[in-house]
Write an enzyme that holds these catalytic residues in place. Structure first.
Site, PDB file in Angstrom:
ATOM      1  N   LYS A 144      13.774  -4.971   0.936  1.00  0.00           N
ATOM      2  CA  LYS A 144      14.145  -3.772   0.162  1.00  0.00           C
ATOM      3  C   LYS A 144      15.647  -3.616   0.009  1.00  0.00           C
ATOM      4  CE  LYS A 144      10.105  -4.173   0.635  1.00  0.00           C
ATOM      5  NZ  LYS A 144       9.571  -5.001  -0.479  1.00  0.00           N
ATOM      6  N   ASP A 169       8.097  -3.352  -6.196  1.00  0.00           N
ATOM      7  CA  ASP A 169       7.054  -2.942  -5.254  1.00  0.00           C
ATOM      8  C   ASP A 169       7.693  -2.133  -4.117  1.00  0.00           C
ATOM      9  OD1 ASP A 169       4.785  -4.550  -2.909  1.00  0.00           O
ATOM     10  OD2 ASP A 169       4.549  -2.719  -4.071  1.00  0.00           O
TER      11      ASP A 169
HETATM   12  O1  LIG Z   1       8.996  -6.783   3.641  1.00  0.00           O
HETATM   13  C1  LIG Z   1       8.254  -6.649   2.653  1.00  0.00           C
HETATM   14  N1  LIG Z   1       8.464  -7.417   1.557  1.00  0.00           N
HETATM   15  C2  LIG Z   1       7.672  -7.298   0.458  1.00  0.00           C
HETATM   16  N2  LIG Z   1       6.642  -6.454   0.372  1.00  0.00           N
HETATM   17  C3  LIG Z   1       6.345  -5.674   1.454  1.00  0.00           C
HETATM   18  C4  LIG Z   1       5.232  -4.799   1.409  1.00  0.00           C
HETATM   19  O2  LIG Z   1       4.484  -4.787   0.251  1.00  0.00           O
HETATM   20  C5  LIG Z   1       4.929  -3.984   2.492  1.00  0.00           C
HETATM   21  F1  LIG Z   1       3.855  -3.186   2.402  1.00  0.00           F
HETATM   22  C6  LIG Z   1       5.709  -4.009   3.656  1.00  0.00           C
HETATM   23  C7  LIG Z   1       5.390  -3.135   4.799  1.00  0.00           C
HETATM   24  C8  LIG Z   1       5.532  -3.617   6.088  1.00  0.00           C
HETATM   25  C9  LIG Z   1       5.232  -2.803   7.174  1.00  0.00           C
HETATM   26  C10 LIG Z   1       4.785  -1.491   6.954  1.00  0.00           C
HETATM   27  F2  LIG Z   1       4.482  -0.711   8.014  1.00  0.00           F
HETATM   28  C11 LIG Z   1       4.645  -1.003   5.671  1.00  0.00           C
HETATM   29  C12 LIG Z   1       4.935  -1.823   4.593  1.00  0.00           C
HETATM   30  C13 LIG Z   1       6.810  -4.895   3.727  1.00  0.00           C
HETATM   31  C14 LIG Z   1       7.135  -5.717   2.625  1.00  0.00           C
HETATM   32 MG   LIG Z   2       5.518  -5.637  -1.377  1.00  0.00          MG
END
Ligand SMILES: O=c1[nH]cnc2c(O)c(F)c(-c3ccc(F)cc3)cc12
Ligand SMILES: [Mg+2]
Length: 214
Positions: A144, A169
């Site tokens: 992000k 996203d």
């Molecule tokens: O690091 C990421 N890169 C790309 N997309 C992601 C994602 O769609 C997530 F939901 C999450 C995510 C990870 C842990 C959580 F608790 C919530 C969302 C992380 C990423």
């Molecule tokens: Mg994602």
């Protein structure tokens, strides 16, 4: 060596998907990640919004930032015309290795090129490396904190044209506040938020679609 989540996803796809059938690869990954173990694929709810944006844009050139296991790469690639091209950038070489095999199993090698490395290093090279004229669609789905700097880099390298669509996203969870602040306040973009759910969970997340106005 010990398995990893991407390796377990690949093993499940090899067992349950039909080689050459991209749809069956997408469905196999969704089945595994909803029943066995969560993984950070865009998933089927946000995936339906992604499908609609891809179909409406009907792009010749697509850049994906963040391949992971290739779920969204296959999801996008399956909707592209045969002459269209998708470049996907993944910085983790182990993920890239798995994603390459999943993309091959989906039968999409001819449309998809994967670059392994950091997006900030590779974006400036896209123009010459792949004779990339400009990009019709960019899917931001990597770390992000890179959404904003990479968007600025895309602007500065002349890879965006009037009408280029950026689709991001996780703008709610984990959240991309700096990116949203920039893109929603910039007169160079028209943005729209599509509310949805975090992949395989009941948590709110969503996609931000921003059209570059030139
Ligand atoms: O690091 C990421 N890169 C790309 N997309 C992601 C994602 O769609 C997530 F939901 C999450 C995510 C990870 C842990 C959580 F608790 C919530 C969302 C992380 C990423
Ligand atoms: Mg994602």
């Amino acid at each position: 060596t010990r398995t990893s989540k991407p390796k377990r996803i690949l093993a499940y796809v090899e067992k349950h998907a039909v080689p050459g059938d991209a749809e069956s690869v997408v469905n196999a990954i969704d089945a595994y990640c909803s029943r066995v173990e969560w993984a950070m694929n865009v998933g089927s709810d946000k995936g339906k919004i992604l499908d609609r944006v891809v179909s409406e844009t009907d792009p010749d050139t697509v850049l994906e930032l963040g391949t992971y296991c290739g779920y969204s790469t296959v999801r996008i690639g399956r909707l592209l015309r045969p002459e269209a091209r998708l470049v996907t950038i993944e910085m983790n070489p182990d993920n890239a290795k798995i994603a390459k095999q999943i993309i091959a199993l989906a039968g999409l090698n001819s449309k998809i090129e994967m670059l392994v490395g950091s997006s900030s290093d590779l974006i400036p090279q896209l123009k010459k490396k792949l004779d990339m004229k400009t990009l019709d669609l960019v899917f931001l789905d990597h770390w992000k904190i890179f959404y904003l700097p990479d968007t600025r880099c895309l602007e500065e390298t002349g890879l965006l044209h009037k009408g280029t669509v950026l689709l991001a996203d996780n703008v709610v969870c984990p959240g991309t506040p700096e990116y949203l602040k920039y893109i929603r306040n910039s007169s160079r973009y028209r943005s729209e938020y599509f509310p949805s759910r975090l992949e395989y969970l009941q948590v709110e997340d969503g996609l931000e679609k921003s059209v570059f106005l030139g």
